[in-house]
Write a protein that holds these residues in place. Structure first.
Motif, PDB file in Angstrom:
ATOM      1  N   ILE A  37     -43.290 -38.536-110.648  1.00  0.00           N
ATOM      2  CA  ILE A  37     -43.785 -39.969-110.481  1.00  0.00           C
ATOM      3  C   ILE A  37     -44.784 -39.860-109.258  1.00  0.00           C
ATOM      4  CG2 ILE A  37     -43.014 -41.877-108.936  1.00  0.00           C
ATOM      5  CD1 ILE A  37     -39.960 -41.337-109.852  1.00  0.00           C
ATOM      6  N   ASN A  38     -45.073 -39.048-108.619  1.00  0.00           N
ATOM      7  CA  ASN A  38     -46.260 -38.993-107.702  1.00  0.00           C
ATOM      8  C   ASN A  38     -47.486 -38.948-108.428  1.00  0.00           C
ATOM      9  OD1 ASN A  38     -45.080 -39.685-105.390  1.00  0.00           O
ATOM     10  ND2 ASN A  38     -44.399 -37.345-104.708  1.00  0.00           N
ATOM     11  N   HIS A  39     -47.495 -38.174-109.779  1.00  0.00           N
ATOM     12  CA  HIS A  39     -48.396 -37.943-110.541  1.00  0.00           C
ATOM     13  C   HIS A  39     -48.360 -38.858-111.624  1.00  0.00           C
ATOM     14  CE1 HIS A  39     -49.239 -34.142-108.790  1.00  0.00           C
ATOM     15  NE2 HIS A  39     -48.522 -33.468-109.422  1.00  0.00           N
ATOM     16  N   ASP A  40     -47.694 -40.311-111.620  1.00  0.00           N
ATOM     17  CA  ASP A  40     -47.661 -41.106-112.298  1.00  0.00           C
ATOM     18  C   ASP A  40     -47.343 -40.759-113.814  1.00  0.00           C
ATOM     19  OD1 ASP A  40     -48.258 -43.241-110.598  1.00  0.00           O
ATOM     20  OD2 ASP A  40     -50.388 -42.722-110.864  1.00  0.00           O
ATOM     21  N   ASP A  41     -46.331 -39.893-113.945  1.00  0.00           N
ATOM     22  CA  ASP A  41     -45.948 -39.604-115.269  1.00  0.00           C
ATOM     23  C   ASP A  41     -44.651 -39.778-115.422  1.00  0.00           C
ATOM     24  OD1 ASP A  41     -45.444 -38.223-117.632  1.00  0.00           O
ATOM     25  OD2 ASP A  41     -46.145 -36.271-116.867  1.00  0.00           O
ATOM     26  N   VAL A  42     -44.490 -41.175-116.167  1.00  0.00           N
ATOM     27  CA  VAL A  42     -43.032 -41.743-116.394  1.00  0.00           C
ATOM     28  C   VAL A  42     -41.932 -41.110-117.003  1.00  0.00           C
ATOM     29  CG1 VAL A  42     -41.712 -43.920-117.171  1.00  0.00           C
ATOM     30  CG2 VAL A  42     -44.113 -44.163-115.952  1.00  0.00           C
ATOM     31  N   ASP A  43     -42.754 -40.691-118.415  1.00  0.00           N
ATOM     32  CA  ASP A  43     -41.989 -39.770-119.434  1.00  0.00           C
ATOM     33  C   ASP A  43     -41.457 -38.371-118.748  1.00  0.00           C
ATOM     34  OD1 ASP A  43     -42.231 -41.637-121.330  1.00  0.00           O
ATOM     35  OD2 ASP A  43     -44.137 -40.682-121.949  1.00  0.00           O
ATOM     36  N   GLY A  65     -30.080 -42.270-107.949  1.00  0.00           N
ATOM     37  CA  GLY A  65     -30.292 -43.572-107.991  1.00  0.00           C
ATOM     38  C   GLY A  65     -31.699 -44.280-107.514  1.00  0.00           C
ATOM     39  N   LEU A  66     -32.019 -43.592-106.543  1.00  0.00           N
ATOM     40  CA  LEU A  66     -33.341 -43.989-105.935  1.00  0.00           C
ATOM     41  C   LEU A  66     -34.389 -43.342-106.755  1.00  0.00           C
ATOM     42  CD1 LEU A  66     -33.045 -43.422-102.174  1.00  0.00           C
ATOM     43  CD2 LEU A  66     -33.517 -45.496-103.282  1.00  0.00           C
ATOM     44  N   ALA A  67     -34.334 -42.429-107.448  1.00  0.00           N
ATOM     45  CA  ALA A  67     -35.460 -41.792-108.485  1.00  0.00           C
ATOM     46  C   ALA A  67     -35.233 -42.661-109.526  1.00  0.00           C
ATOM     47  CB  ALA A  67     -35.114 -40.459-108.632  1.00  0.00           C
ATOM     48  N   GLY A  68     -34.078 -43.109-109.946  1.00  0.00           N
ATOM     49  CA  GLY A  68     -34.269 -43.924-111.171  1.00  0.00           C
ATOM     50  C   GLY A  68     -34.836 -45.102-111.015  1.00  0.00           C
ATOM     51  N   ALA A  69     -34.589 -46.008-109.808  1.00  0.00           N
ATOM     52  CA  ALA A  69     -35.310 -46.977-109.647  1.00  0.00           C
ATOM     53  C   ALA A  69     -36.805 -46.956-109.657  1.00  0.00           C
ATOM     54  CB  ALA A  69     -34.769 -47.656-108.163  1.00  0.00           C
ATOM     55  N   MET A  70     -37.109 -45.729-108.993  1.00  0.00           N
ATOM     56  CA  MET A  70     -38.576 -45.502-108.911  1.00  0.00           C
ATOM     57  C   MET A  70     -39.119 -45.376-110.328  1.00  0.00           C
ATOM     58  SD  MET A  70     -40.143 -45.818-106.218  1.00  0.00           S
ATOM     59  CE  MET A  70     -41.497 -45.065-106.604  1.00  0.00           C
ATOM     60  N   VAL A  71     -38.393 -44.803-111.293  1.00  0.00           N
ATOM     61  CA  VAL A  71     -38.704 -44.517-112.655  1.00  0.00           C
ATOM     62  C   VAL A  71     -38.945 -45.977-113.370  1.00  0.00           C
ATOM     63  CG1 VAL A  71     -38.368 -43.705-114.954  1.00  0.00           C
ATOM     64  CG2 VAL A  71     -38.039 -42.184-113.003  1.00  0.00           C
ATOM     65  N   ASP A  72     -37.915 -46.656-112.997  1.00  0.00           N
ATOM     66  CA  ASP A  72     -38.155 -48.108-113.412  1.00  0.00           C
ATOM     67  C   ASP A  72     -39.427 -48.956-113.148  1.00  0.00           C
ATOM     68  OD1 ASP A  72     -35.916 -47.715-115.177  1.00  0.00           O
ATOM     69  OD2 ASP A  72     -34.570 -49.140-114.069  1.00  0.00           O
ATOM     70  N   LEU A  73     -39.629 -48.755-111.664  1.00  0.00           N
ATOM     71  CA  LEU A  73     -40.456 -49.444-111.000  1.00  0.00           C
ATOM     72  C   LEU A  73     -41.960 -48.937-111.557  1.00  0.00           C
ATOM     73  CD1 LEU A  73     -40.872 -51.466-108.949  1.00  0.00           C
ATOM     74  CD2 LEU A  73     -41.439 -49.567-107.258  1.00  0.00           C
ATOM     75  N   LEU A  74     -42.093 -47.640-111.606  1.00  0.00           N
ATOM     76  CA  LEU A  74     -43.401 -46.955-112.429  1.00  0.00           C
ATOM     77  C   LEU A  74     -43.471 -47.432-113.847  1.00  0.00           C
ATOM     78  CD1 LEU A  74     -45.660 -45.170-111.725  1.00  0.00           C
ATOM     79  CD2 LEU A  74     -44.454 -43.265-112.542  1.00  0.00           C
ATOM     80  N   ALA A  75     -42.228 -47.652-114.643  1.00  0.00           N
ATOM     81  CA  ALA A  75     -42.610 -48.063-115.986  1.00  0.00           C
ATOM     82  C   ALA A  75     -42.788 -49.653-116.111  1.00  0.00           C
ATOM     83  CB  ALA A  75     -40.953 -47.916-116.546  1.00  0.00           C
ATOM     84  N   GLY A  76     -42.828 -50.271-114.876  1.00  0.00           N
ATOM     85  CA  GLY A  76     -43.116 -51.809-114.858  1.00  0.00           C
ATOM     86  C   GLY A  76     -41.670 -52.565-115.082  1.00  0.00           C
ATOM     87  N   ARG A  77     -40.734 -51.950-114.818  1.00  0.00           N
ATOM     88  CA  ARG A  77     -39.591 -52.943-115.033  1.00  0.00           C
ATOM     89  C   ARG A  77     -38.934 -53.238-113.403  1.00  0.00           C
ATOM     90  NH1 ARG A  77     -35.507 -49.092-118.305  1.00  0.00           N
ATOM     91  NH2 ARG A  77     -34.321 -50.879-117.940  1.00  0.00           N
ATOM     92  N   MET A  78     -39.748 -54.148-113.029  1.00  0.00           N
ATOM     93  CA  MET A  78     -39.495 -54.653-111.678  1.00  0.00           C
ATOM     94  C   MET A  78     -38.010 -55.356-111.343  1.00  0.00           C
ATOM     95  SD  MET A  78     -41.155 -54.881-108.727  1.00  0.00           S
ATOM     96  CE  MET A  78     -41.230 -55.896-107.341  1.00  0.00           C
ATOM     97  N   ARG A  79     -37.590 -56.020-112.183  1.00  0.00           N
ATOM     98  CA  ARG A  79     -36.164 -56.724-112.006  1.00  0.00           C
ATOM     99  C   ARG A  79     -35.174 -55.369-112.187  1.00  0.00           C
ATOM    100  NH1 ARG A  79     -34.475 -61.618-115.288  1.00  0.00           N
ATOM    101  NH2 ARG A  79     -36.237 -62.331-114.052  1.00  0.00           N
ATOM    102  N   SER A  80     -35.304 -54.509-112.882  1.00  0.00           N
ATOM    103  CA  SER A  80     -34.106 -53.382-113.121  1.00  0.00           C
ATOM    104  C   SER A  80     -34.454 -52.283-111.958  1.00  0.00           C
ATOM    105  CB  SER A  80     -34.469 -52.710-114.293  1.00  0.00           C
ATOM    106  OG  SER A  80     -33.663 -51.329-114.280  1.00  0.00           O
ATOM    107  N   SER A  81     -35.638 -52.389-111.353  1.00  0.00           N
ATOM    108  CA  SER A  81     -35.610 -51.208-110.202  1.00  0.00           C
ATOM    109  C   SER A  81     -35.167 -51.884-109.014  1.00  0.00           C
ATOM    110  CB  SER A  81     -37.104 -51.047-110.045  1.00  0.00           C
ATOM    111  OG  SER A  81     -37.747 -52.147-109.826  1.00  0.00           O
TER     112      SER A  81
END
Length: 172
Positions: A37-43, A65-81
């Motif tokens: 996530i710090n390297h902006d690599d969502v996959d 759960g927090l890391a999963g929220a960050m993945v969603d946030l980085l992927a642009g899924r604001m509501r889910s995150s």
């Protein structure tokens, strides 16, 4: 003839070992995901989290759960995150984390969602969880500060320390 059992039928030792191994594997998966996530690599972050074993929320499930929220946030899924952040932050009191760690993580969620929002404000659902608290940054677990930094850090800048200053010229 009675058969000898090599392991007791109802041994707590095996289940305790499996639980420890699952917790350790989840810690490693989250650390790997947060690095991605710090390297902006969502996959890569999503792949690392998919390898995390299912654990109880109070053990390390909150971290996943927090890391999963960050993945969603980085992927642009604001509501889910935001929903994931709220779910995790509202249940942090169910964990054995110290108060400073819980408040730090709530502030982390608030900062990340406010950075990602269009108006630079965190959603009211998260602001309600974070209002009016204090924590001592020095008492927060260093591993939490590393995995979930409050300030965005540039991975390249962190890797290379500054060069040492040149030695003073000697005049004689």
């Amino acid at each position: 003839m009675l058969q000898k059992w090599t392991q007791p039928m109802f041994s707590g030792r095996n289940s305790a070992e499996k639980r420890r191994e699952a917790i350790e594997a989840a810690h490693l998966a989250v650390a790997e995901a947060m690095t991605a996530i710090n390297h902006d690599d969502v996959d890569a972050a999503r792949k690392a989290l998919s390898e995390a074993p299912k654990t109880h929320f109070a053990d390390v499930g909150w971290k996943v759960g927090l890391a999963g929220a960050m993945v969603d946030l980085l992927a642009g899924r604001m509501r889910s995150s935001v929903n994931k952040f709220v779910a995790v932050c509202s249940r942090l009191d169910d964990t054995s984390l110290p108060k400073d760690d819980k408040n730090y993580l709530r502030l982390y969620a608030l900062y990340r969602t406010s950075e990602a929002s269009k108006d630079r404000k965190a959603p009211p659902s998260l602001r309600d969880l974070v209002e009016d608290f204090r924590f001592d940054h020095t008492l927060v677990d260093p591993i939490l500060r590393k995995d979930f930094p409050l300030k965005k850090v540039d991975p390249e800048a962190e890797a290379a320390p500054p060069p040492p200053p040149p030695p003073p010229a000697m005049e004689g």
